[in-house]
Enzyme design. Structure first.
Site, PDB file in Angstrom:
ATOM      1  CG  ASP A  49      -4.837 -12.857   7.035  1.00 29.87           C
ATOM      2  OD1 ASP A  49      -5.845 -12.978   6.322  1.00 29.87           O
ATOM      3  OD2 ASP A  49      -4.777 -12.058   7.982  1.00 29.87           O
ATOM      4  CG  HIS A 105      -4.110  -8.100  14.119  1.00 37.83           C
ATOM      5  ND1 HIS A 105      -4.301  -9.276  14.805  1.00 37.83           N
ATOM      6  CD2 HIS A 105      -5.270  -7.908  13.446  1.00 37.83           C
ATOM      7  CE1 HIS A 105      -5.505  -9.760  14.551  1.00 37.83           C
ATOM      8  NE2 HIS A 105      -6.113  -8.940  13.723  1.00 37.83           N
TER       9      HIS A 105
END
Ligand code: F6R
Length: 264
Positions: free
Chosen positions: A67, A139
């Site tokens: 990410d 997450h």
């Protein structure tokens, strides 16, 4: 699933680095999926030491990061590209052309860009070994609660909890990105092997839910229960709320005499 309990962060770092190093030694052109964040810093430092002192060779390794914040240029000290450069890449002999990190400065055509990121993972033959951290909200990558468990690389808005957790890394008063590009849960589940690292008491609830809770988009790490080859390396503090801690601790002892190659 294999759950490895480690007494402290040093042991966790060494175990994770040992797994990565032996995978690289077995297959020098391995495709590695990488995470950023405080949990990975010690692991990357250990890999850097192994490169320096034990000739661990990364020259053919291909890397894909999970990410990147949207709106941060590569040279911003809080960008994940900068993090990777500082904590790992500048200390090892990875070929810069083999490094892939989502581009945080992308301003348009996100769908196209994210599909191309997925394509480049496929063209590299898929991820052989995916390293993950876990957020307080469960997450993985920036797949916040309510992310589709089949999701692919895409733009994602960050939750208040994630913004709070990561604000400390930004200068006071500095505007923090509210969105990120992240690979999806579906992307992560396609990795051949997954190793998730968790340290510290702030992670204990997320770890317990991910390993022992129901599979739910509310705790996206719980999707890892569907993967055939996943190892959780967890220190004592992060393991505090696991109900089956004692069993996980004994599993290696109980199976030692059979010398199985797989325990998950
Ligand atoms: C970062 C990432 C995140 C982190 C997680 C844990 O690339 O994908 O999922 O792994 O937020 O971060 P730390 O280790 O800072 O607690």
């Amino acid at each position: 699933m294999l759950v490895m309990l480690k007494t402290n962060r040093d042991e966790l770092n060494r175990e994770a680095a040992r797994i990565i190093a032996s995978a690289v030694r077995r297959d020098p052109s391995l495709t590695l999926g990488l995470a950023t964040g405080s949990t990975t810093i010690g692991v990357y430092a250990e890999l850097a030491r192994m490169h320096r002192e034990e000739d661990l060779d990364f020259s053919k390794v291909v890397t894909f990061n999970l990410d990147e914040y949207v709106g941060l240029p590569a040279n911003h000290p809080q960008s994940f590209r900068f993090f990777m450069q500082q904590n790992l890449f500048r200390h090892i002999n990875v070929n810069p052309t083999n490094i892939h990190i989502p581009d945080g400065m992308r301003r348009d055509n996100y769908d196209e860009y994210c599909a191309a990121y997925e394509d480049s993972i496929r063209q590299a033959g898929g991820i052989d070994l995916q390293i993950l951290g876990i957020g307080r909200n469960g997450h993985i990558g920036f797949n916040e609660p309510a992310s589709s468990l089949g999701s692919r690389t895409r733009l994602k808005a960050l939750t208040r909890e994630t913004l709070e957790d990561n604000r400390k890394f930004f200068a006071s008063g500095e505007e923090m990105p509210k969105c990120a590009i992240t690979v999806g849960i579906g992307t992560i589940l396609e990795a051949r092997r997954i190793v998730l690292l968790a340290a510290g008491s702030s992670k204990s609830k997320a770890v317990a839910l991910a390993i022992e809770g129901p599979i739910t988009a509310s705790v996206t790490a719980s999707a890892l229960q569907l993967h055939a080859d996943v190892t959780f390396i967890v220190n004592e503090e992060a393991a505090a709320e696991l109900a089956q801690k004692d069993y996980y601790r004994r599993i290696l002892e109980l199976t030692a005499e059979f010398t199985p190659s797989r325990l998950w």
